[in-house]
Design an enzyme around this catalytic site. Structure first.
Site, short mmCIF file in Angstrom:
data_model
loop_
_atom_site.label_atom_id
_atom_site.label_comp_id
_atom_site.label_asym_id
_atom_site.label_seq_id
_atom_site.Cartn_x
_atom_site.Cartn_y
_atom_site.Cartn_z
N ASP A 1 -85.97 -9.28 -35.08
CA ASP A 1 -87.20 -8.50 -35.28
C ASP A 1 -87.08 -7.55 -36.47
O ASP A 1 -88.09 -6.99 -36.91
CB ASP A 1 -87.54 -7.69 -34.02
CG ASP A 1 -87.88 -8.59 -32.86
OD1 ASP A 1 -87.84 -8.12 -31.71
OD2 ASP A 1 -88.17 -9.78 -33.10
N CYS B 1 -96.49 -19.13 -30.98
CA CYS B 1 -97.03 -18.12 -31.88
C CYS B 1 -96.49 -18.43 -33.27
O CYS B 1 -95.84 -19.44 -33.49
CB CYS B 1 -96.66 -16.72 -31.43
SG CYS B 1 -94.90 -16.44 -31.53
N ARG C 1 -91.86 -21.41 -29.01
CA ARG C 1 -91.67 -20.54 -27.84
C ARG C 1 -91.72 -21.30 -26.52
O ARG C 1 -92.58 -21.08 -25.68
CB ARG C 1 -92.67 -19.39 -27.82
CG ARG C 1 -92.90 -18.66 -29.12
CD ARG C 1 -91.69 -17.91 -29.64
NE ARG C 1 -91.27 -16.79 -28.84
CZ ARG C 1 -91.78 -15.56 -28.95
NH1 ARG C 1 -92.74 -15.34 -29.79
NH2 ARG C 1 -91.32 -14.58 -28.21
C1 EPZ Z 1 -87.83 -11.33 -26.95
O1 EPZ Z 1 -88.62 -12.49 -26.99
C2 EPZ Z 1 -88.61 -10.26 -27.69
N1 EPZ Z 1 -89.90 -10.04 -27.03
C3 EPZ Z 1 -88.87 -10.72 -29.12
O2 EPZ Z 1 -89.54 -9.68 -29.80
C4 EPZ Z 1 -87.51 -10.95 -29.79
O3 EPZ Z 1 -87.73 -11.42 -31.10
C5 EPZ Z 1 -86.72 -11.99 -28.99
O4 EPZ Z 1 -86.58 -11.55 -27.62
C6 EPZ Z 1 -85.34 -12.20 -29.55
O5 EPZ Z 1 -84.63 -10.99 -29.60
C7 EPZ Z 1 -89.93 -9.29 -25.90
O6 EPZ Z 1 -88.92 -8.78 -25.43
C8 EPZ Z 1 -91.26 -9.10 -25.27
P1 EPZ Z 1 -85.96 -15.29 -26.46
P2 EPZ Z 1 -88.25 -13.76 -26.07
O7 EPZ Z 1 -86.32 -15.96 -25.19
O8 EPZ Z 1 -87.56 -13.31 -24.86
C9 EPZ Z 1 -85.67 -19.90 -27.37
C10 EPZ Z 1 -91.26 -8.73 -31.05
O9 EPZ Z 1 -91.64 -8.84 -32.23
N2 EPZ Z 1 -86.14 -20.15 -26.01
O10 EPZ Z 1 -84.79 -14.37 -26.51
O11 EPZ Z 1 -89.49 -14.56 -25.93
C11 EPZ Z 1 -86.72 -19.24 -28.25
O12 EPZ Z 1 -87.62 -20.20 -28.77
C12 EPZ Z 1 -90.86 -9.96 -30.28
O13 EPZ Z 1 -91.17 -7.66 -30.42
C13 EPZ Z 1 -86.07 -21.45 -25.53
O14 EPZ Z 1 -85.65 -22.36 -26.24
O15 EPZ Z 1 -87.24 -14.53 -27.01
C14 EPZ Z 1 -85.86 -18.60 -29.31
O16 EPZ Z 1 -85.51 -19.58 -30.27
C15 EPZ Z 1 -90.94 -11.21 -31.13
N3 EPZ Z 1 -86.51 -21.70 -24.28
C16 EPZ Z 1 -84.60 -18.18 -28.56
O17 EPZ Z 1 -84.61 -18.94 -27.34
C17 EPZ Z 1 -86.99 -20.71 -23.45
O18 EPZ Z 1 -87.35 -21.01 -22.30
C18 EPZ Z 1 -84.57 -16.70 -28.18
O19 EPZ Z 1 -85.82 -16.42 -27.59
C19 EPZ Z 1 -87.04 -19.39 -23.95
C20 EPZ Z 1 -86.60 -19.13 -25.23
#
Ligand code: EPZ
Length: 420
Positions: free
Chosen positions: A305, A117, A122
């Site tokens: 966020d 996105c 992601r």
């Molecule tokens: C959750 O997303 C939230 N979404 C996001 O909110 C929030 O920004 C994010 O956590 C961080 O707090 C929901 O809860 C639905 P992550 P998530 O896995 O779980 C990397 C909003 O606006 N990563 O904690 O998808 C990733 O790229 C949304 O409400 C990997 O590398 O985020 C990022 O750099 C946006 N490999 C970091 O980890 C993976 O397999 C944290 O992402 C998964 C993630």
């Protein structure tokens, strides 16, 4: 298509109620796949991400029913497919949450590529390695992924990176796995503890949720039950940032201030005066703002966020502020639009910006690159002089219920216009 048309530059007044948290509701909805019992969920926000996820659940055979505004029930007693719809999944990154419950209960899941996105690629490597640690086989081809496991086996699972949905998905998968799972380096968001507490009320055996180490002892099955979605801390901060940006003495109600400790500390550092209760915050003075230096961090640190709403408010602060983004690689795209409106924002590097203020913003045509950048555009438009048009507002509707009507009640000159 729809756009928001906003005439800004005026103070707002009154109070606004915070809705149920998107990032809590989506997880509890996904957890309904863990049982054939009924989930009755209250305080569900009326937002596009909820509508998309219930479509995906229904497509699998789950009974999803909206009884009245904010109240839904889900019952997965007749799941007839384990392949997630390839047209629906790319619309909702949170579809990844479904893999854990489906795999642990139905032993196989076909998942199209979730797609990135506007804030980053992601990846789902953490999910893939996590499921393999619990004994699943994972195949990947151009269509997507196939996860298979006759029985997930509890194990010690260390996350290489802190992942919110990674933690939640593995925790849900471990609920019905055989034996004990220990999740190490887990995310600590309040939504994770809320999910674990609910699952425990249904018969799961989870301890340590909300801390970096979570232990789950697998059980045969869990029952259905009732849950009330916790207040949306990100929405609460978005409205605080709006109050600060427009120098308005707003009251934010029905929030949980315990989930906002660090964001409130940052606002205090900026010179914002507030009256803070358990479930309400009243801005009493935001007239003189000073520059701050903020770095986003996993919970309980300053949330990624909240980064874009804060940045908009910082255009009013006197001096040079710095904001560093440590969670996502592409979360400053919206600053192009703020510069177009007159903000003095420099990209120091891809993860750090400076904001020199105070600057006066002027209304322009902009759009919402992602959900939180979208609400930042709304805040910027409400503080800017003149008219702003914001396009791509589906992104805002993904996470903010009825945003234009709720802001009009605060005196905002904002309307939603359809166009071809
Ligand atoms: C959750 O997303 C939230 N979404 C996001 O909110 C929030 O920004 C994010 O956590 C961080 O707090 C929901 O809860 C639905 P992550 P998530 O896995 O779980 C990397 C909003 O606006 N990563 O904690 O998808 C990733 O790229 C949304 O409400 C990997 O590398 O985020 C990022 O750099 C946006 N490999 C970091 O980890 C993976 O397999 C944290 O992402 C998964 C993630």
């Amino acid at each position: 298509m729809e756009k928001l048309v906003i005439n800004g530059g005026k103070k707002l007044h009154g109070s606004i109620n915070v809705k149920g948290a998107k990032n809590c509701a989506l997880k509890v909805m996904a957890a309904s796949l863990l049982t054939d019992g009924v989930f009755n969920i209250k305080n569900v926000p009326e937002i596009e991400d909820v509508f998309r996820l219930q479509e995906i659940l229904k497509d699998l055979g789950c009974k999803a029913k909206r009884h009245k505004k904010g109240e839904w029930s889900f019952q997965a007693d007749n799941i007839h497919k384990i392949e997630l719809d390839k047209n629906l999944v790319p619309k909702l990154r949170s579809s990844v949450l479904l893999i854990g419950p489906l795999l642990t209960r139905f032993k196989k899941v076909k998942m199209p590529h979730p797609g990135g996105c506007a804030i980053g690629k992601r990846p789902i490597d953490i999910f893939i390695s996590g499921f393999k640690t619990l004994g699943a086989k994972v195949k990947c081809d151009e269509q997507g992924y196939i996860f298979e496991a006759k029985q997930l086996i509890g194990a010690k699972l260390a996350f290489p990176k802190i992942s919110v949905t990674g933690t939640e998905t593995m925790m849900m998968a471990a609920v019905l796995a055989k034996g004990k799972t220990t999740l190490i380096n887990s995310a600590c968001e309040p939504e994770i503890k809320a999910l674990a507490d609910f699952l425990n009320s249904l018969g799961a055996k989870i301890s340590g949720a909300g801390t970096p180490t979570i232990e789950i002892n697998g059980v045969e099955k869990i029952s259905g039950g009732s849950f009330t979605v916790i207040p949306d801390r990100i929405e609460a901060f978005s409205f605080l940032a709006l109050a600060v940006a427009t120098n308005s003495h707003l009251e934010i109600k029905k929030c949980n201030t315990e989930h906002l400790t660090i964001p409130l500390l940052v606002l205090k550092e900026m010179g914002v005066k507030m009256k803070i209760g358990n479930d309400n915050i009243k801005i009493t003075d935001a007239s003189c703002l000073t520059a701050v230096n903020v770095t986003t961090h996993e919970y309980p640190g300053f949330p990624t966020d909240c980064q874009s709403p804060l940045t908009v408010a910082l255009t009013r602060a006197k001096g040079e502020s710095y904001v560093s983004e440590t969670i996502f690689e592409d979360r400053f795209l919206y600053t192009d639009f703020l510069r177009r409106m007159g903000a003095d924002i420099q990209m120091i590097n891809q993860q750090k910006i400076s904001i020199t203020g105070p600057s006066v913003l002027t209304g322009k045509k902009v759009e919402s690159p992602d959900l939180r950048a979208g609400i930042a555009m709304v805040i910027a438009a409400l503080m800017a002089n003149g008219k702003t048009e914001i396009d791509n507002i589906y992104q805002i509707d993904r996470g903010y219920e009825n945003i234009d009507a709720r802001l009009r009640r605060l005196g905002a000159d904002i309307k939603r216009e359809k166009y071809i």
